[in-house]
Every structure is written in C-alpha cells, then in structure tokens.
Scaffold this active site. Structure first.
Site, PDB file in Angstrom:
ATOM      1  N   HIS A   1       0.850  -1.206   0.000  1.00 49.62           N
ATOM      2  CA  HIS A   1       0.000   0.000   0.000  1.00 49.62           C
ATOM      3  C   HIS A   1       0.885   1.256   0.000  1.00 49.62           C
ATOM      4  O   HIS A   1       0.895   2.032   0.967  1.00 49.62           O
ATOM      5  CB  HIS A   1      -0.860  -0.062   1.263  1.00 49.62           C
ATOM      6  CG  HIS A   1      -2.021   0.864   1.297  1.00 49.62           C
ATOM      7  ND1 HIS A   1      -1.913   2.211   1.069  1.00 49.62           N
ATOM      8  CD2 HIS A   1      -3.327   0.641   1.556  1.00 49.62           C
ATOM      9  CE1 HIS A   1      -3.113   2.767   1.203  1.00 49.62           C
ATOM     10  NE2 HIS A   1      -3.986   1.832   1.489  1.00 49.62           N
TER      11      HIS A   1
ATOM     12  N   GLU B   1      -0.738   1.124  -5.478  1.00 48.68           N
ATOM     13  CA  GLU B   1      -0.496  -0.083  -4.689  1.00 48.68           C
ATOM     14  C   GLU B   1      -0.421  -1.325  -5.573  1.00 48.68           C
ATOM     15  O   GLU B   1      -1.410  -1.716  -6.177  1.00 48.68           O
ATOM     16  CB  GLU B   1      -1.634  -0.246  -3.672  1.00 48.68           C
ATOM     17  CG  GLU B   1      -1.945   1.039  -2.908  1.00 48.68           C
ATOM     18  CD  GLU B   1      -3.248   0.946  -2.115  1.00 48.68           C
ATOM     19  OE1 GLU B   1      -3.650  -0.169  -1.729  1.00 48.68           O
ATOM     20  OE2 GLU B   1      -3.879   1.992  -1.903  1.00 48.68           O
TER      21      GLU B   1
END
Ligand code: BG6
Length: 329
Positions: A182, A286
């Site tokens: 992330h 991500e």
C-alpha cells in the site's frame, strides 16, 4: 525519527559486516524498533518491525520520497498512516477480517536465517523480516504460514520489497489471500501528478460498490477522490510529479492489480491520523493481487515483488515520452 541504538539482534552477518552503517537497528517513534538501511551514495530507508512497515525512503539528496502523515499514530493496534503498509491476508474489506488484514499491525521479527534467494541481493543494505501467526491470529484466520519480507536498497538507491508467503499448514488445507503493498508516494501537488500505464484498463471502483468500468483518456490525473482497483496492469507503472520534475517508476512481479487511492478533502478530514490538507501531497499506487486471490496448498510458496525507483523527469519541458519510461529498462 532517529533514536537510541539497539544491538543488532544476531542478524545475519552477511549484511552487517564491513559496514556498520549499511544496516542499523535502533528505536523510532514511541520507542518502536526500526531498522535503517543506508547505501554509500547516501540513499536510505527505514523499516519498522511493527507492521513490517517501510516508513522512509530517501534519495541521495536526503529528500523523502514516501509520504507519512504528520498525524500518523505509531501505536498498536493502529497501522502507521503512510509509507508502505502491507495488506495481508486480506485487501480492504474483501473478507471477514479487519480492513486490509492484520499483517500491518503485528510485530514482525528479524529473520536471521532466511531461505536463500535464487539471485542474491546485490547490496549490503537489506533486512529480512518474518511474520508467523500467533495463537490469537489462528483464531481469526486458522492457517499456519511463514511470511518473509526482504526490504533492500539497491546500490543506485532503488527500494525493493520481496514477499515470500508459504503455507505451513499441517492439516492438509490450502488457504487463499489477497495482498497489496500500500505505497504512499510523496508528491508536490496532487493536481500536477499523472499516472502512466493504467489508461484504457478495466478497474473496479471502490467508490461505486466495486462496479467494473474501463478507463478512458490518455493518462490518470486527479481532481477529486479516487479509489480504484485497476486489473491486469503492466509490470511497470510511472507516477509523474510535474512540479518536482520527478518520476517514480514502479516495477512489479506476481502482482497483477494496482490500486490508486487519494482520499481528497472530505475523507481526509474524517481520518483522525491524516492532516486535512495532506491529501495534496500524497498518492497511493499499490501493487496488488486482489481480483484473483492467491491460493497456496501446504508446502507451496508465493512471491510478490515491488521495485521502486525515482528518476528526474523532463516531463515539464515536454520531452518525456511516457512509453519510454514504461518500456525502458
Ligand atoms: C486503499 C483502499 O487501499 O486504502 C481505500 O482502496 C482505503 O478504500 C484506503 O480507504 C485506506 O485504508 P485504511 O484502512 O488504511 O484507512
């Protein structure tokens, strides 16, 4: 963020000998243990054992390339807001676990004797971390696994994350998971940023019940909240920061999807660990495996890799051909 030095905890000699500063164990915010990686040319990275979480990546001018919120709470059970949280074994709310799974708010340990990599890491600035389930974890996700994360800086300052996840179940059961690195990139001004490599792809829109759409237009730019899961993405994605004249290039393996997230003003205000205006200075792109979950039988291992580089871009003068960025090595 720097603090008191800790002993090197018997970490593998290979990456500490000869240069005491390539890998340093010390305490970070709130006394949490962290590892600082340094390359001789001046680049560096920091990894917290809490979450196996990269919180800093700096170039040879000492400029921070990742975004970490000024309001980030470095305290369990809250995941650190910014850097590179690991989403495992569940991305987002796609399952019965807590949002983004639990790997990002568990304490990882230093892996002193990881199984060798087929190609050795070409620098001494790396650390191997390991996460295994606790008794409590087994109650919410009843599977044995070994999650090995190597965080490495290349001699040129690229940040490389390799995850190896092995099913160590002894009950003969397979398990499935979704995953994401992330990554929060630091950008000068979100309205001056474009992402190349995702145009014309299909995506699931998290803001519209994950309905499937096809991206239209030349490149991804930002003028409002975005939360999309792009599917079957190329192995290279470029994030162009017009104002900084900097391009981040993300290369990935084993991670077909790519999430693009910016909360914009309203959601920013609603997040306790995020400044009201900070959405202007970050963008999450991500590398992920979401649409098709990964299934591992006992004894099987999955590998997912992300490599980030930051290069000067001449986008400003109109010279940058995004296709060159995406196709060049
Ligand atoms: C993104 C999701 O990956 O993470 C968003 O697509 C989510 O839906 C965001 O809001 C942040 O999640 P969290 O749990 O760290 O606040």
């Amino acid at each position: 963020m720097s603090g008191e030095k800790l002993p090197p905890q018997g970490v593998a000699a290979a990456n500490t000998s000869g240069s005491a500063s390539a890998v340093e164990f010390c305490k970070g915010v709130n006394g949490l243990e962290k590892v600082v990686l340094r390359e001789p040319r001046g680049t560096s990275a920091e990894v917290y054992l809490y979450g196996g979480h990269v919180t800093s990546w700096k170039n040879d001018h000492g400029e921070e390339l990742l975004f970490v919120s000024s309001k980030a709470i470095f305290k369990p059970p809250k995941a650190i807001r910014g850097g590179i949280p690991i989403c495992f074994p569940q991305f987002g709310g796609l399952g019965s676990l807590e949002q983004h799974g639990f790997a990002r708010n568990r304490f990882w340990i230093v892996d002193t004797d990881p199984p060798p990599f087929p190609v050795p890491t070409s620098s001494r600035a790396y650390v191997d971390l390991l996460l295994k389930p606790s008794e409590e974890d087994l109650k919410i996700w009843p599977h044995s696994y070994e999650f090995r994360l190597r965080v490495a800086l290349s001699p040129g300052g690229d940040l490389m994350l390799t995850s190896r996840i092995r099913n160590t179940n002894t009950d003969g059961k397979a398990f499935s998971f979704t995953f994401a690195y992330h990554t929060y990139f630091s950008v000068s001004d979100i309205s001056e940023v474009r992402v190349e490599g995702l145009e014309t792809l299909d995506y699931l829109d998290n803001l519209q019940n994950r309905e499937r759409f096809t991206e239209q237009g030349d490149a991804i730019t930002f003028e409002s909240e975005v939360d999309k899961i792009y599917l079957s993405t190329p192995t290279k994605i470029a994030i162009l920061d017009h104002e900084k004249k900097r391009t981040f290039v993300m290369r990935k393996e084993g991670l077909p999807d790519a999430v693009v997230w910016n909360p914009w003003d309203k959601k920013a205000k609603a997040m306790a660990d995020f400044g009201d205006d900070e959405y202007k200075h970050m963008l999450c792109v991500e590398a992920a495996a979401i649409e098709k979950s990964i299934t591992l039988k006992p004894g099987e291992e999955w590998k997912g890799r992300q490599e980030l580089s930051a290069v000067p871009s001449s986008y400003c003068s109109g010279q940058l051909d995004p296709h060159k960025v995406l196709q060049g090595s």
